[in-house]
Write a protein that holds these residues in place. Structure first.
Motif, PDB file in Angstrom:
ATOM      1  N   VAL A 139       0.774  -1.387  -0.005  1.00 42.02           N
ATOM      2  CA  VAL A 139       0.222   0.063  -0.053  1.00 42.02           C
ATOM      3  C   VAL A 139       0.811   1.227   0.150  1.00 42.02           C
ATOM      4  CG1 VAL A 139      -1.913  -1.144   1.046  1.00 42.02           C
ATOM      5  CG2 VAL A 139      -0.268   0.095   2.572  1.00 42.02           C
ATOM      6  N   SER A 140       2.257   1.077   0.274  1.00 44.00           N
ATOM      7  CA  SER A 140       2.981   2.310   0.248  1.00 44.00           C
ATOM      8  C   SER A 140       4.446   1.820   0.352  1.00 44.00           C
ATOM      9  CB  SER A 140       2.979   3.018   1.538  1.00 44.00           C
ATOM     10  OG  SER A 140       2.750   2.402   2.787  1.00 44.00           O
ATOM     11  N   GLU A 141       5.292   2.612   0.458  1.00 43.78           N
ATOM     12  CA  GLU A 141       6.848   2.359   0.291  1.00 43.78           C
ATOM     13  C   GLU A 141       7.354   2.104   1.596  1.00 43.78           C
ATOM     14  OE1 GLU A 141       8.792   1.981  -2.305  1.00 43.78           O
ATOM     15  OE2 GLU A 141       6.976   2.192  -3.608  1.00 43.78           O
ATOM     16  N   PRO A 142       8.274   0.965   1.843  1.00 50.61           N
ATOM     17  CA  PRO A 142       8.701   0.800   3.138  1.00 50.61           C
ATOM     18  C   PRO A 142       9.225   2.008   3.700  1.00 50.61           C
ATOM     19  CG  PRO A 142       9.489  -0.799   1.553  1.00 50.61           C
ATOM     20  CD  PRO A 142       8.669   0.333   0.804  1.00 50.61           C
ATOM     21  N   LEU A 143       8.906   2.050   5.267  1.00 45.75           N
ATOM     22  CA  LEU A 143       9.724   3.230   5.807  1.00 45.75           C
ATOM     23  C   LEU A 143      11.301   3.295   5.743  1.00 45.75           C
ATOM     24  CD1 LEU A 143       7.658   3.038   9.117  1.00 45.75           C
ATOM     25  CD2 LEU A 143       7.547   4.892   7.741  1.00 45.75           C
ATOM     26  N   THR A 144      11.778   4.458   5.756  1.00 41.90           N
ATOM     27  CA  THR A 144      13.186   4.693   5.520  1.00 41.90           C
ATOM     28  C   THR A 144      13.718   4.877   7.126  1.00 41.90           C
ATOM     29  OG1 THR A 144      13.096   7.122   5.716  1.00 41.90           O
ATOM     30  CG2 THR A 144      12.897   6.062   3.474  1.00 41.90           C
ATOM     31  N   LYS A 145      14.903   4.705   7.135  1.00 38.87           N
ATOM     32  CA  LYS A 145      15.401   4.871   8.682  1.00 38.87           C
ATOM     33  C   LYS A 145      15.112   5.999   9.145  1.00 38.87           C
ATOM     34  CE  LYS A 145      18.744   0.874   8.237  1.00 38.87           C
ATOM     35  NZ  LYS A 145      20.211   0.607   8.379  1.00 38.87           N
ATOM     36  N   GLN A 146      15.248   7.226   8.219  1.00 37.45           N
ATOM     37  CA  GLN A 146      15.035   8.515   8.909  1.00 37.45           C
ATOM     38  C   GLN A 146      13.585   8.535   9.227  1.00 37.45           C
ATOM     39  OE1 GLN A 146      16.990  11.049   9.623  1.00 37.45           O
ATOM     40  NE2 GLN A 146      15.153  12.458  10.045  1.00 37.45           N
ATOM     41  N   GLU A 147      12.614   8.163   8.483  1.00 43.16           N
ATOM     42  CA  GLU A 147      11.211   8.208   8.740  1.00 43.16           C
ATOM     43  C   GLU A 147      10.969   7.318  10.109  1.00 43.16           C
ATOM     44  OE1 GLU A 147       8.789   8.573   4.644  1.00 43.16           O
ATOM     45  OE2 GLU A 147       9.975   6.555   5.237  1.00 43.16           O
ATOM     46  N   ILE A 148      11.741   6.258  10.315  1.00 42.13           N
ATOM     47  CA  ILE A 148      11.761   5.481  11.549  1.00 42.13           C
ATOM     48  C   ILE A 148      12.146   6.410  12.867  1.00 42.13           C
ATOM     49  CG2 ILE A 148      12.641   3.481  13.045  1.00 42.13           C
ATOM     50  CD1 ILE A 148      12.462   2.056   9.979  1.00 42.13           C
ATOM     51  N   ARG A 149      13.356   7.109  12.627  1.00 38.99           N
ATOM     52  CA  ARG A 149      13.842   7.870  13.764  1.00 38.99           C
ATOM     53  C   ARG A 149      12.773   8.991  14.206  1.00 38.99           C
ATOM     54  NH1 ARG A 149      18.748   6.660  11.178  1.00 38.99           N
ATOM     55  NH2 ARG A 149      18.599   8.382   9.579  1.00 38.99           N
ATOM     56  N   GLU A 150      12.099   9.588  13.012  1.00 38.52           N
ATOM     57  CA  GLU A 150      11.093  10.611  13.404  1.00 38.52           C
ATOM     58  C   GLU A 150       9.816  10.192  13.836  1.00 38.52           C
ATOM     59  OE1 GLU A 150      10.508  12.062   9.463  1.00 38.52           O
ATOM     60  OE2 GLU A 150      12.349  13.156   9.225  1.00 38.52           O
ATOM     61  N   LEU A 151       9.440   8.963  13.754  1.00 39.07           N
ATOM     62  CA  LEU A 151       8.261   8.366  14.274  1.00 39.07           C
ATOM     63  C   LEU A 151       8.639   7.949  16.079  1.00 39.07           C
ATOM     64  CD1 LEU A 151       7.336   6.030  11.719  1.00 39.07           C
ATOM     65  CD2 LEU A 151       5.773   7.554  12.409  1.00 39.07           C
ATOM     66  N   VAL A 152       9.824   7.621  16.170  1.00 40.89           N
ATOM     67  CA  VAL A 152      10.305   7.286  17.570  1.00 40.89           C
ATOM     68  C   VAL A 152      10.329   8.437  18.160  1.00 40.89           C
ATOM     69  CG1 VAL A 152      12.402   6.711  19.073  1.00 40.89           C
ATOM     70  CG2 VAL A 152      11.894   5.400  16.977  1.00 40.89           C
ATOM     71  N   GLN A 153      10.794   9.783  17.775  1.00 38.93           N
ATOM     72  CA  GLN A 153      10.587  11.116  18.478  1.00 38.93           C
ATOM     73  C   GLN A 153       9.240  11.130  18.606  1.00 38.93           C
ATOM     74  OE1 GLN A 153      13.093  12.322  20.067  1.00 38.93           O
ATOM     75  NE2 GLN A 153      14.066  10.389  19.618  1.00 38.93           N
ATOM     76  N   GLY A 154       8.341  11.171  17.511  1.00 37.52           N
ATOM     77  CA  GLY A 154       6.874  11.700  17.824  1.00 37.52           C
ATOM     78  C   GLY A 154       6.457  10.812  19.109  1.00 37.52           C
ATOM     79  N   TYR A 155       6.716   9.341  19.337  1.00 35.22           N
ATOM     80  CA  TYR A 155       6.018   8.708  20.394  1.00 35.22           C
ATOM     81  C   TYR A 155       6.662   9.429  21.769  1.00 35.22           C
ATOM     82  CZ  TYR A 155       4.178   4.640  18.052  1.00 35.22           C
ATOM     83  OH  TYR A 155       3.389   3.903  17.244  1.00 35.22           O
ATOM     84  N   ALA A 156       8.092   9.818  21.782  1.00 35.76           N
ATOM     85  CA  ALA A 156       8.774  10.410  22.961  1.00 35.76           C
ATOM     86  C   ALA A 156       8.266  11.813  23.284  1.00 35.76           C
ATOM     87  CB  ALA A 156      10.153  10.292  22.581  1.00 35.76           C
ATOM     88  N   GLN A 157       7.853  12.512  22.114  1.00 39.01           N
ATOM     89  CA  GLN A 157       7.399  13.855  22.427  1.00 39.01           C
ATOM     90  C   GLN A 157       5.770  13.564  23.186  1.00 39.01           C
ATOM     91  OE1 GLN A 157       8.904  16.957  22.271  1.00 39.01           O
ATOM     92  NE2 GLN A 157       7.067  17.485  23.572  1.00 39.01           N
ATOM     93  N   SER A 158       5.172  12.793  22.442  1.00 35.84           N
ATOM     94  CA  SER A 158       3.816  12.665  23.191  1.00 35.84           C
ATOM     95  C   SER A 158       3.973  12.288  24.685  1.00 35.84           C
ATOM     96  CB  SER A 158       2.884  11.641  22.508  1.00 35.84           C
ATOM     97  OG  SER A 158       2.619  12.334  20.987  1.00 35.84           O
ATOM     98  N   ALA A 159       4.836  11.408  24.919  1.00 29.34           N
ATOM     99  CA  ALA A 159       5.081  10.752  26.674  1.00 29.34           C
ATOM    100  C   ALA A 159       5.623  11.986  27.338  1.00 29.34           C
ATOM    101  CB  ALA A 159       5.935   9.608  26.599  1.00 29.34           C
TER     102      ALA A 159
END
Length: 370
Positions: A139-159
């Motif tokens: 359904v989409s392209e695999p996540l890049t490592k940079q995108e993964i790092r940004e997602l990790v920080q998104g969880y951290a900011q919400s916490a």
């Protein structure tokens, strides 16, 4: 209907995993979609306050999405970012605390479970570890490592925001075929880098999320992690087919900083593996030594998916077996979903023996914030 078994164990104080609770009753996270444009209003605050007033020990909110354009699945799921949404959550915390309760937000990204046709207002592609739907369709392209790092920080900011707003803990949603679970599951994770591979390798993304959340909230703030074996497209799916595999799966998550595991099952009374009566929460407690939350059709006479498939409601039922297992120490806390959704006073009625007053769950209950 009457409950012959004393419910004393359910209403004993709990201390563990950094939490001190008045009792063992937890409100399970349940998506309600009553937050227009992602902003929880006074009706949402009142909804949670009523459960706190009626003796729920810990409220885990509905899934709240992190700050990422593809995180939500519909426009009215609450955000856990942005000034207006966070101000709404601040009011929720105030109401729950004023009523004597404790509360944790569940932070969430739907991943490729998000479908364009059900959220046509957004043209953002759904995302996932390998860009695959839960049925393995691209359904989409695999996540890049940079995108993964940004997602990790998104969880951290919400916490970090959860702690700043005065919440009592945070729950990371790693279950039910959503983003983190898509990394766990071999059907949706075909990566060959450090975020894929075997069962332990597929925990890497979750480990980085947990570690980032721990760094954001400090050593004392409780982190709850919810996981499941089953998926919405496959109720018989297993991340771990044996206790040994489950131990290998849980060990890196536990070491990363999880304080309490929330083991999601459809029916709490079903054993997870052959040759043992322990359910998933029981095995998780045994293998990690961490407190666990059990969940799955508590207080109903049938599990939740059958209620919708049949078009019928669910009658209330006794909880004798649940209390017996709690007394044995199989698990520490009990999450109640649909029974508590339809009846804000469920905990008080169970505690006081007013079981004849319990309201049965119906599909119509979902139409309002009672």
């Amino acid at each position: 209907m009457s409950i012959s078994k004393t419910t004393t164990a359910l209403f004993q104080p709990f201390e563990g995993g950094g939490l001190k609770l008045a009792n063992r009753v937890v409100m399970a996270p349940m998506t309600r979609s009553f937050s227009p444009d992602g902003v929880p209003g006074p009706d949402v605050a009142g909804y949670y306050r009523r459960r706190a007033e009626n003796g729920v020990g810990l409220i885990i909110t509905e899934g709240t999405v992190i700050n990422h354009p593809a995180a939500p699945a519909d426009r009215d799921v609450p955000h856990f970012y942005g000034e207006e949404a966070l101000a709404g959550w601040q009011k929720v915390v105030h109401e729950v605390h004023e009523a004597g309760g404790k509360i944790a937000p569940q932070i969430w990204h739907t991943g490729t479970a998000r479908q364009r046709e059900t959220f046509p207002e957004s043209n953002v592609d759904p995302i996932g570890p390998s860009g695959l739907s839960l049925t393995g369709k691209p359904v989409s392209e695999p996540l890049t490592k940079q995108e993964i790092r940004e997602l990790v920080q998104g969880y951290a900011q919400s916490a970090a925001d959860a702690k700043r707003l005065g919440f009592d803990a945070v729950e990371i949603h790693g279950a039910h075929g959503y983003l983190i679970d898509q990394f766990f599951w071999e059907v949706t994770n075909k990566r060959t880098d450090e975020y894929g591979g075997d069962l332990v390798g597929r925990t890497r993304f979750a480990v980085e999320v947990i570690e980032a959340v721990r760094a954001a909230v400090g050593p004392e703030f409780p982190i709850i992690f919810r996981f499941s074996q089953w998926k919405p497209v496959d109720y018989s799916a297993k991340l771990a087919a044996t206790p040994e595999e489950l131990e290998r799966f849980l060990a890196p998550l536990s070491a990363a900083g999880v304080d309490i595991f929330h083991a999601s099952t459809r029916r709490f009374w079903e054993p997870e593996f052959a040759d043992s009566e322990l359910n998933l929460a029981g095995w998780t407690r045994k293998l990690t030594g961490k407190p666990t939350i059990t969940v799955g059709s508590v207080g109903l006479n049938s599990e939740f998916t059958s209620l919708f498939e049949s078009g019928q409601g669910g009658e209330t039922t006794g909880i004798e077996q649940l209390v017996e297992r709690l007394e044995r120490g199989e698990f520490d806390l009990v999450a109640v979903g649909r029974a508590l959704l339809t009846d804000p006073a469920w905990a008080a009625k169970i505690r006081d023996g007013r079981v004849e007053e319990l309201k049965p769950f119906t599909k119509e209950s979902l139409a309002t914030l009672s």
